[in-house]
Design an enzyme around this catalytic site. Structure first.
Site, short mmCIF file in Angstrom:
data_model
loop_
_atom_site.label_atom_id
_atom_site.label_comp_id
_atom_site.label_asym_id
_atom_site.label_seq_id
_atom_site.Cartn_x
_atom_site.Cartn_y
_atom_site.Cartn_z
N ASP A 115 23.68 42.80 65.23
CA ASP A 115 23.68 44.20 65.62
C ASP A 115 22.59 44.40 66.66
OD1 ASP A 115 24.44 46.86 65.59
OD2 ASP A 115 23.02 47.39 64.02
N THR A 163 20.83 47.69 67.56
CA THR A 163 19.77 48.63 67.24
C THR A 163 18.94 48.14 66.07
OG1 THR A 163 21.16 50.44 68.02
CG2 THR A 163 19.26 51.02 66.67
N THR A 210 27.78 46.09 68.44
CA THR A 210 27.03 47.34 68.36
C THR A 210 27.96 48.54 68.43
OG1 THR A 210 25.35 48.69 69.47
CG2 THR A 210 26.67 47.25 70.86
N ASP A 229 27.12 51.17 70.12
CA ASP A 229 26.76 51.89 71.34
C ASP A 229 27.87 51.85 72.38
OD1 ASP A 229 24.34 52.90 70.61
OD2 ASP A 229 23.19 51.20 71.33
N ARG A 239 31.15 49.86 70.68
CA ARG A 239 31.89 50.77 69.81
C ARG A 239 32.48 50.00 68.63
NH1 ARG A 239 29.34 55.13 71.11
NH2 ARG A 239 29.88 56.08 73.11
N LYS A 260 33.39 43.91 62.89
CA LYS A 260 32.42 42.83 62.64
C LYS A 260 32.99 41.81 61.66
CE LYS A 260 28.45 45.76 63.66
NZ LYS A 260 27.16 46.31 63.22
N ASP A 307 20.64 45.44 59.84
CA ASP A 307 19.82 46.22 58.92
C ASP A 307 20.57 47.39 58.33
OD1 ASP A 307 20.07 47.72 61.16
OD2 ASP A 307 17.93 47.98 61.55
#
Length: 968
Positions: free
Chosen positions: A340, A342, A591, A593, A648, A654, A673
């Site tokens: 990931d 972030t 991610t 984002d 996105r 995942k 996390d």
């Protein structure tokens, strides 16, 4: 009223669609009051009826579950069975030692894994340990595990929401739900019901979810779900219901090997019994047990466990907690890391890295997270990728800045509700931020010019009125008075396309500004526009500020400039990614984002290397979650390579990515996390969670927890894993060589018989136990050798490669045959050359003078085998490098374990050979004299034999896979 609540406790349905119900209906359904909350008595009853607010009904793995897993170790049962047989045959020493070895291995395995579970439990307790509730009209701080449905939970900025709630009051309240939804921007909450039952979690503004973080404002909410009934708990249930997947390839190989060895042991015993036509005597039965033991690695599981325990302890020193001890060897074969962005590759802290002023152009700002330090470089018309070293950039003197830049900095500091402060003056890492990430980034930016809010406040800037950020108009404004000159200034910040329309700009100028917005956006930055205007106000106007409309305050603004904000990578991340690439490991970023942001970060970290990849290649390696999800498994398998960047990305994306990696026979590690990482953490070969900012569910799903949340620690863990695997191969090779030698000695000697025609064992049962004892320390020393200097410059071990590769098998055969030849050579010279053979029957159960030569031959053989086993340990330090040169001898003399074992072997042999009763009645051997010279000669010959074999391999064999096997 309390009785009514008590009767309703069991009827509470925590799975109702609370988000579509009005707040008053929710309060009525939970029989609570928004002002007074529950009574203490009712709350206590609901804890009993609804359960504690914890993830996992059993609170983690209890000791007996860990013990049951360890009892499944096949080798423990094999040696317990042989120990029982030894007791039946009245060989109590052999039986006791076998049982002791089995229980020692069981204890070591259990203690380490249970300790890891306890550590995880401690980490879990650190996550949102307390909550503020309203009970009986009073505000109380309680343990978050005691929250129950119907509790009124009070929250403020910086809190972690302790359960799923329905809001009943909010004040400028925003929540960071990235852990649950993957959305990096905080969500503004409101007291309103959702329109549809299937509305996405991220759009349910009237709901708050467990483990999400409050970034702004205050609120109260009624608890509607706790523990495993929360949204996080639902994911935890999915994780618990998924397959085991805990065993590694080496474990599976060893489990298969145990079965093969058990069969081989049975066959060896049968061969011995068959050699005498199954006419079984005590001596022949003990010979059969010795034959069976000769192919069973008695200390293997113990040394394997010790190796992993030491590796786990080393990882703990490197700030990584190993939850599942045996996953360490899998680390060494990782081929792909799925991470990931972030908080894992990045700091999860936004920062202003670029800004643009109409008068002077672009600037670049270096960052150190939220530490307000950094340099500023003017790059004018250039958006340099490396401005700090470019000839097109010039370092700015921050103490002497232009009026336009000063206004940009003041707007960043004052049009801002966040704050930063340093808890310890001399500790650079003690800076703490409070507020929305975007505003924190702007506040840090202003502090770098020594014009943060505290400094400006001391200079006389006073807040008059705030126009809060409104998502519908995408801007906020604030009115300040500069008391030093009695001027009043409105500062406005927001989305550029909204701000430019409020400024006195013609159409072409607006388009020019928006073109610069696009230029910054292509760098993956979130762009904020800044503007201001001076207003003339007297005290009467200030006193009646509410009479002025927001539209009046925000019109005819003067445009200041643009700021570009991004979530910076950790300082160690780029280096870690480069080290991973050097080690042949592919790093993938998954991610939630936007694609442009994800690509920019990936380029920054060299996950996408613009210097080595063409534009077309980069485009083919970047995709979005919806696009990837739309592909069938067959379509994914047809791709030349799995995407390096997936934007996105949903949790399902995942999981699908890791499954695709598994179909390609890759060894996949997943780092993360957030709760949205947890399913993929679970199904990955290695799941690595963050200890500081990770959710409970992520930690529960993981194999390893990083206590420092540092991506670079993963690379250290992989290097440690590679070292461990190399050393495992070395000590397994050592065991196999010695066991092969033992087995050949025992089986070849079947032709030597006593006067009754019964085969005599060249190794007594207690001698076999002695061999087991002296094999363990050198094996342990091999298991903790330092890593090769090139360990992270080699590609990963092929995932399908067996731990017993061709060279290891060849080494086992050559060295093992060498042991048998040289040891039996000594045995037969003493027995037949200098002696008269076996002249008595039943020598193991009844010693007579006719057994003397046979016992002396056993002593000579044991001396030779004992020291040759130490020689083999030195040979096994490397596959092809000479070890008996000056360098190798110096290294050997500095190896405490080897030297200690050599002394122990010498003392032990002297005692067991020369102490009366111990030699004859215990070890079934006799004192020797001149035979020592013969033994030493054959030992030296074996050293030369091993070095000649390595020399032939270096000249004849092709370089083998990985430098570590050819040079170390």
């Amino acid at each position: 009223y309390i009785m009514k609540q008590s009767n309703m406790a069991k009827a509470i349905d925590q799975k109702r669609p609370w988000h579509i119900l009005p707040e008053q209906q929710v309060l009525a359904a939970l029989d609570t009051n928004a002002t007074t909350g529950l009574s203490n008595g009712v709350a206590e009853k609901r804890v009993i009826d609804c359960g504690q607010n914890v993830l996992g009904g059993d609170g983690g793995n209890p000791w007996f579950k860990v013990l049951l897993r360890q009892l499944a170790d096949a080798m423990n049962w094999i040696f317990l069975a042989l120990g029982a047989v030894s007791y039946v045959l009245a060989d109590y020493i052999t039986g006791s030692i076998l049982v002791t070895l089995s229980f020692a291995n069981l204890y070591l395995s259990f203690s380490q894994e249970y300790a890891a579970e306890q550590t995880l439990a401690a980490l879990r307790n650190l996550s949102s340990p307390t909550a503020v509730v309203i009970r009986e009209g009073r505000e109380l701080t309680i343990d978050s595990r005691d929250l129950v449905p119907g509790d009124i939970l009070a929250m403020k900025e910086g809190d972690s929401i302790a359960a799923d709630i329905r809001f009943v009051y909010v004040s400028n309240f925003e929540v960071d739900e990235a852990l649950l939804t993957g959305e990096s921007m905080p969500v503004k909450k409101a007291v309103e019901a959702a329109e549809a039952e299937d509305q996405p979690l991220g759009d349910r503004v009237g709901m708050g979810y467990s483990s999400t973080i409050v970034t702004k404002g205050r609120a109260r909410g009624v608890v509607v779900a706790t523990g495993m009934n929360t949204e996080i708990g639902k994911i935890a249930k999915t994780i618990e219901a998924s397959g085991n997947g805990d065993t590694t390839r080496l474990q599976r190989t060893l489990n298969k090997m145990y079965i093969v060895l058990l069969v081989a042991a049975a066959i060896a015993a049968i061969i011995v019994l068959a050699s005498n036509k199954f006419v079984i005597s005590h001596d022949l039965a003990m010979y059969a047990i010795t034959a069976a033991l000769s192919v069973l690695p008695a200390g293997l599981t113990t040394v394997l466990t010790i190796s992993l325990v030491l590796g786990g302890q080393e990882m703990t020193k490197q700030r990584a907690i190993v939850r599942k001890l045996k996953c360490l060897e899998t680390l060494g074969s990782i081929t792909h890391i799925f991470s990931d962005k972030t908080g894992t590759l990045t700091q999860a802290k936004m920062a202003v890295v670029r800004f643009w002023l109409p008068s002077t152009g672009y600037y670049f700002v270096t960052t150190k997270g939220i530490v307000p330090e950094g340099d500023v470089y003017a790059t004018t018309t250039f958006l340099e990728d490396q401005p700090t070293s470019s000839s097109n950039s010039k370092k700015l003197d921050k103490s002497n800045i232009s009026t336009d830049l000063e206004q940009l900095v003041k707007c960043s500091a004052l049009c801002n509700m966040s704050s930063i402060h340093q808890e310890t003056e001399k500790d650079a890492d003690s800076w703490v931020a409070s507020g929305a990430p975007t505003e924190v980034a702007l506040q840090v930016f202003a502090h770098k010019f020594d014009m943060g809010y505290p400094q400006l406040e001391r200079m006389g800037w006073t807040l008059i009125h705030e126009y809060q950020f409104d998502s519908t108009i995408k801007r906020m404004s604030i009115l300040y008075e500069d008391t030093s000159n009695k001027q009043h200034i409105v500062y406005t910040k927001g989305a550029a396309e909204r701000i430019v329309t409020l400024c006195n700009l013609d159409h072409s100028t607006q388009n020019e500004i928006l073109s610069h917005v696009d230029a910054l956006a292509t760098k993956g930055l979130r762009v904020m526009a800044m503007a201001y205007k001076r207003v003339i106000m007297d005290q009467d106007a200030i006193d009646n500020i509410n009479l002025y409309s927001r539209d009046d305050m925000e019109k005819d603004l003067v445009f200041i400039g643009l700021t570009g904000i991004y979530d910076p990578p950790r300082e160690e991340s780029r280096k870690a990614v480069e080290e991973a690439h050097t080690a042949g490991i592919s790093v993938h970023m998954l991610t939630g984002d936007h694609e442009a942001t994800a690509v920019a970060i990936a380029k920054e970290l060299r996950i996408l290397n613009v210097y080595e990849m063409s534009t077309e290649q980069i485009a083919n390696l970047v995709t979005t979650g919806p696009k990837f999800d739309a592909l069938s498994d067959e379509d994914v398998d047809k791709l030349d390579a799995l995407p390096l960047v997936v934007a996105r990305c949903s949790p399902e994306t995942k999981v699908k990515m890791i499954q695709a990696s598994h179909r390609r026979q890759n060894i996949a590690a997943m780092t993360g996390d957030g709760v949205n990482d947890s399913p993929s953490l679970r199904i990955a070969d290695i799941g690595i969670a963050m200890g500081k900012n990770g959710s409970d569910v992520a930690k529960q799903a993981s194999d390893i927890i990083l206590t420092d949340d540092n991506f670079a620690t993963i690379i250290s863990a992989i290097a440690e894993g590679r070292r461990i695997y190399q050393n495992m191969q070395r000590f397994l090779l050592y065991y196999w060589i010695c066991l092969a030698g033992c087995a050949l000695i025992v089986l070849i000697n079947l032709f030597v018989k006593d006067p009754n025609g019964t085969p005599v064992a060249p190794i007594s049962t207690i001698q076999m136990i002695w061999i087991y004892v002296i094999l363990s320390p050198p094996a342990a020393a091999l298991s903790v050798q330092k890593a090769s200097p090139t360990v992270m410059q080699e590609p990963p071990r092929p995932p399908t490669e067996s731990v017993f590769n061709r060279e290891i098998i060849l080494d086992t055969m050559v060295y093992g045959i060498g042991i048998a030849v040289f040891t039996l050579g000594v045995f037969y010279i003493v027995l037949f050359g200098a002696g008269n053979g076996v002249q008595a029957s039943n020598c193991d159960s009844n010693y007579t003078d006719g057994c003397y030569d046979f016992y002396r031959a056993r002593s000579a053989m044991l001396v030779t085998f004992s020291y040759i086993s130490l020689v083999v340990a030195i040979h096994c330090r490397s596959y092809r490098r000479p070890e008996w040169n000056l360098r190798g001898i110096k290294e050997t003399m500095h190896t405490t374990t080897w030297v200690g074992t050599c002394i122990f072997v010498t003392v032990g042999l002297l005692v067991f050979i020369y102490v009366p009763t111990v030699n004859i009645q215990g070890f079934r051997q006799a004192a020797i004299s001149w035979e020592w010279g013969l033994c030493i000669g054959f030992i030296l010959l074996y050293i030369a034999f091993g070095e000649m074999y390595k020399m032939i391999k270096r000249k004849v064999m092709k370089p083998i896979y990985g430098a570590s096997r050819s040079t170390v």
